[in-house]
Design a protein around this motif. Structure first.
Motif, PDB file in Angstrom:
ATOM      1  N   ASP A  14       0.859  -1.182   0.000  1.00 36.23           N
ATOM      2  CA  ASP A  14       0.000   0.000   0.000  1.00 36.23           C
ATOM      3  C   ASP A  14       0.894   1.231   0.000  1.00 36.23           C
ATOM      4  O   ASP A  14       1.531   1.549   1.008  1.00 36.23           O
ATOM      5  CB  ASP A  14      -0.917  -0.004   1.219  1.00 36.23           C
ATOM      6  CG  ASP A  14      -1.922   1.143   1.199  1.00 36.23           C
ATOM      7  OD1 ASP A  14      -1.718   2.103   0.418  1.00 36.23           O
ATOM      8  OD2 ASP A  14      -2.908   1.082   1.954  1.00 36.23           O
ATOM      9  N   SER A  16       0.203   4.250   0.092  1.00 34.57           N
ATOM     10  CA  SER A  16      -0.244   5.372   0.924  1.00 34.57           C
ATOM     11  C   SER A  16       0.391   5.354   2.310  1.00 34.57           C
ATOM     12  O   SER A  16       0.418   6.368   2.999  1.00 34.57           O
ATOM     13  CB  SER A  16      -1.761   5.372   1.067  1.00 34.57           C
ATOM     14  OG  SER A  16      -2.197   4.284   1.852  1.00 34.57           O
ATOM     15  N   HIS A  27       4.594   5.753  -6.972  1.00 32.36           N
ATOM     16  CA  HIS A  27       3.581   4.726  -7.226  1.00 32.36           C
ATOM     17  C   HIS A  27       3.901   3.952  -8.503  1.00 32.36           C
ATOM     18  O   HIS A  27       3.797   2.727  -8.547  1.00 32.36           O
ATOM     19  CB  HIS A  27       2.198   5.368  -7.345  1.00 32.36           C
ATOM     20  CG  HIS A  27       1.847   6.258  -6.198  1.00 32.36           C
ATOM     21  ND1 HIS A  27       1.557   5.771  -4.950  1.00 32.36           N
ATOM     22  CD2 HIS A  27       1.751   7.610  -6.102  1.00 32.36           C
ATOM     23  CE1 HIS A  27       1.291   6.778  -4.133  1.00 32.36           C
ATOM     24  NE2 HIS A  27       1.397   7.903  -4.812  1.00 32.36           N
ATOM     25  N   PRO A  51      -3.130   4.966  -3.976  1.00 34.90           N
ATOM     26  CA  PRO A  51      -3.950   6.181  -4.028  1.00 34.90           C
ATOM     27  C   PRO A  51      -3.081   7.410  -4.245  1.00 34.90           C
ATOM     28  O   PRO A  51      -1.965   7.487  -3.739  1.00 34.90           O
ATOM     29  CB  PRO A  51      -4.619   6.212  -2.651  1.00 34.90           C
ATOM     30  CG  PRO A  51      -3.680   5.465  -1.771  1.00 34.90           C
ATOM     31  CD  PRO A  51      -3.054   4.399  -2.635  1.00 34.90           C
ATOM     32  N   ASP A  53      -3.097  11.858  -4.599  1.00 35.10           N
ATOM     33  CA  ASP A  53      -3.813  13.122  -4.424  1.00 35.10           C
ATOM     34  C   ASP A  53      -3.582  14.046  -5.617  1.00 35.10           C
ATOM     35  O   ASP A  53      -2.436  14.329  -5.965  1.00 35.10           O
ATOM     36  CB  ASP A  53      -3.328  13.845  -3.159  1.00 35.10           C
ATOM     37  CG  ASP A  53      -3.779  13.141  -1.894  1.00 35.10           C
ATOM     38  OD1 ASP A  53      -4.714  12.330  -1.966  1.00 35.10           O
ATOM     39  OD2 ASP A  53      -3.175  13.404  -0.835  1.00 35.10           O
ATOM     40  N   ALA A  94      -6.532  11.336 -10.939  1.00 40.88           N
ATOM     41  CA  ALA A  94      -6.347  10.685  -9.636  1.00 40.88           C
ATOM     42  C   ALA A  94      -6.577  11.728  -8.553  1.00 40.88           C
ATOM     43  O   ALA A  94      -6.021  12.815  -8.601  1.00 40.88           O
ATOM     44  CB  ALA A  94      -4.942  10.100  -9.520  1.00 40.88           C
ATOM     45  N   PRO A  96      -8.413  11.993  -4.118  1.00 34.39           N
ATOM     46  CA  PRO A  96      -8.736  11.164  -2.946  1.00 34.39           C
ATOM     47  C   PRO A  96     -10.011  10.326  -3.069  1.00 34.39           C
ATOM     48  O   PRO A  96     -10.208   9.412  -2.260  1.00 34.39           O
ATOM     49  CB  PRO A  96      -8.857  12.195  -1.814  1.00 34.39           C
ATOM     50  CG  PRO A  96      -7.965  13.318  -2.244  1.00 34.39           C
ATOM     51  CD  PRO A  96      -8.153  13.408  -3.728  1.00 34.39           C
ATOM     52  N   ILE A  99      -9.827   5.111  -6.236  1.00 36.77           N
ATOM     53  CA  ILE A  99      -8.888   4.089  -5.806  1.00 36.77           C
ATOM     54  C   ILE A  99      -8.160   3.548  -7.031  1.00 36.77           C
ATOM     55  O   ILE A  99      -8.769   3.250  -8.062  1.00 36.77           O
ATOM     56  CB  ILE A  99      -9.585   2.951  -5.030  1.00 36.77           C
ATOM     57  CG1 ILE A  99      -8.534   2.000  -4.429  1.00 36.77           C
ATOM     58  CG2 ILE A  99     -10.601   2.201  -5.868  1.00 36.77           C
ATOM     59  CD1 ILE A  99      -9.100   1.009  -3.425  1.00 36.77           C
ATOM     60  N   ASN A 100      -6.847   3.483  -6.925  1.00 41.21           N
ATOM     61  CA  ASN A 100      -6.020   2.828  -7.932  1.00 41.21           C
ATOM     62  C   ASN A 100      -5.387   1.606  -7.288  1.00 41.21           C
ATOM     63  O   ASN A 100      -4.823   1.705  -6.192  1.00 41.21           O
ATOM     64  CB  ASN A 100      -4.883   3.757  -8.398  1.00 41.21           C
ATOM     65  CG  ASN A 100      -5.389   5.032  -9.026  1.00 41.21           C
ATOM     66  OD1 ASN A 100      -5.875   5.042 -10.141  1.00 41.21           O
ATOM     67  ND2 ASN A 100      -5.266   6.138  -8.295  1.00 41.21           N
ATOM     68  N   TYR A 177      -8.300   2.001 -12.243  1.00 39.33           N
ATOM     69  CA  TYR A 177      -8.704   3.194 -11.490  1.00 39.33           C
ATOM     70  C   TYR A 177     -10.214   3.113 -11.362  1.00 39.33           C
ATOM     71  O   TYR A 177     -10.919   2.790 -12.326  1.00 39.33           O
ATOM     72  CB  TYR A 177      -8.253   4.496 -12.171  1.00 39.33           C
ATOM     73  CG  TYR A 177      -8.989   4.861 -13.439  1.00 39.33           C
ATOM     74  CD1 TYR A 177     -10.181   5.581 -13.396  1.00 39.33           C
ATOM     75  CD2 TYR A 177      -8.503   4.468 -14.680  1.00 39.33           C
ATOM     76  CE1 TYR A 177     -10.867   5.894 -14.555  1.00 39.33           C
ATOM     77  CE2 TYR A 177      -9.181   4.779 -15.848  1.00 39.33           C
ATOM     78  CZ  TYR A 177     -10.352   5.495 -15.785  1.00 39.33           C
ATOM     79  OH  TYR A 177     -11.040   5.795 -16.942  1.00 39.33           O
ATOM     80  N   VAL A 229     -12.919   5.235  -0.363  1.00 44.82           N
ATOM     81  CA  VAL A 229     -11.774   4.492  -0.892  1.00 44.82           C
ATOM     82  C   VAL A 229     -11.295   3.432   0.105  1.00 44.82           C
ATOM     83  O   VAL A 229     -11.070   2.274  -0.277  1.00 44.82           O
ATOM     84  CB  VAL A 229     -10.646   5.459  -1.307  1.00 44.82           C
ATOM     85  CG1 VAL A 229      -9.334   4.716  -1.513  1.00 44.82           C
ATOM     86  CG2 VAL A 229     -11.042   6.203  -2.583  1.00 44.82           C
ATOM     87  N   LYS A 233     -11.091  -0.665  -0.604  1.00 44.27           N
ATOM     88  CA  LYS A 233      -9.861  -1.436  -0.395  1.00 44.27           C
ATOM     89  C   LYS A 233     -10.140  -2.660   0.473  1.00 44.27           C
ATOM     90  O   LYS A 233      -9.720  -3.787   0.145  1.00 44.27           O
ATOM     91  CB  LYS A 233      -8.794  -0.560   0.259  1.00 44.27           C
ATOM     92  CG  LYS A 233      -7.518  -1.327   0.602  1.00 44.27           C
ATOM     93  CD  LYS A 233      -6.563  -0.524   1.455  1.00 44.27           C
ATOM     94  CE  LYS A 233      -5.426  -1.396   1.958  1.00 44.27           C
ATOM     95  NZ  LYS A 233      -4.513  -0.696   2.875  1.00 44.27           N
TER      96      LYS A 233
END
Length: 277
Positions: A14, A16, A27, A51, A53, A94, A96, A99-100, A177, A229, A233
């Motif tokens: 993850d 994030s 990423h 994810p 921003d 992309a 918040p 979700i990717n 996405y 999101v 997940k």
């Protein structure tokens, strides 16, 4: 045909919560490094959540826009970072509310997984995740969406997700996405304006979508429920567990980080060549 979604072991990454998340291209670089990792080590499968921003992620074909600088300036003025990704496809948003994540799979030694078969793996996973809502998830191209493709996912004709792939030797990454919440209309307007400013009505040898912001919608709106999101997940991870998959935390080994740095340098070089420093 290998059933990647049953009785496998998935390493979970993850971005994030990774120390790498402050690096602009982390990423994408980690994604490429993980494809090479699953390709060379005894790791059958990886799931990578990434994810981001406030970023507009361009495809390589977007860099051919005759007035790319004008389109990029517009996006930056709207408060978005802009980068060119290594995978195929066209521009996506992309933020918040999106979700990717990627399923990164090791191709069986004695068989070839076709492009469509790779997409079908992600389609089946999303269908399982959303099965409790009793809505039909269809996969076909929504031509007036942004980044249209054969495996756009939609409900009642409204696209909520798009899928892409990236491959190295026997490693396959199937990336999605998925618009969960937020202002999807605004996302569509951003990409619509990118192409308007980037083309100025000129004919090009490359085909760009005539984006209709109304062609896409958030999953929350399509299902009539409030979703976030983090909830999606957890639903994805739960769906994998229900199919007898074992989930273990990914390990940032020295080998992985070497691959990461190589991929990051390539990504940075590509973006400097496109946009300058």
């Amino acid at each position: 045909m290998t059933d990647f979604l049953t009785n496998s072991t998935y390493q979970v990454y993850d971005s994030s919560i990774s120390a790498l998340k402050t690096q602009t291209y982390s990423h994408f670089a980690l994604g490429d490094a993980l494809i090479r990792q699953v390709n060379t080590e005894d790791i059958p499968a990886i799931i990578h959540f990434w994810p981001i921003d406030q970023m507009i992620i361009l495809g390589m074909m977007d860099t051919k826009l005759p007035y790319l600088d004008e389109g990029v300036s517009f996006l930056k003025n709207e408060g978005y970072q802009v980068c060119v990704r290594p995978a195929g496809g066209l521009a996506v948003v992309a933020d918040p509310g999106i979700i990717n994540f990627s399923l990164i799979l090791q191709e069986p030694a004695n068989s070839k997984v076709s492009i469509d078969a790779g997409y079908e793996v992600m389609l089946r996973l999303i269908q399982k995740v959303l099965a409790p809502y009793n809505e039909e998830i269809k996969a076909y191209e929504i031509e007036d969406s942004y980044c249209p493709g054969k495996f756009d996912l939609s409900i009642d004709g409204k696209k909520f997700a798009g899928i892409a792939q990236r491959r190295f030797k026997k490693g396959i990454a199937i990336m999605i996405y998925l618009s969960v919440e937020g202002n999807q209309q605004r996302r569509g307007e951003l990409i619509q304006t990118l192409y308007e400013k980037g083309m100025r009505g000129e004919e090009t040898r490359w085909k760009y979508p005539a984006v209709n912001p109304d062609s896409m919608a958030n999953l929350s709106d399509l299902l009539g429920v409030s979703l976030t999101v983090p909830q999606i997940k957890e639903m994805v991870l739960t769906a994998l567990k229900e199919e007898e998959n074992r989930l273990i935390e990914g390990n940032y080994t020295a080998e992985l980080m070497t691959e990461y740095q190589s991929a990051y340098d390539k990504m940075e070089k590509r973006n400097i060549q496109t946009f300058g420093n």
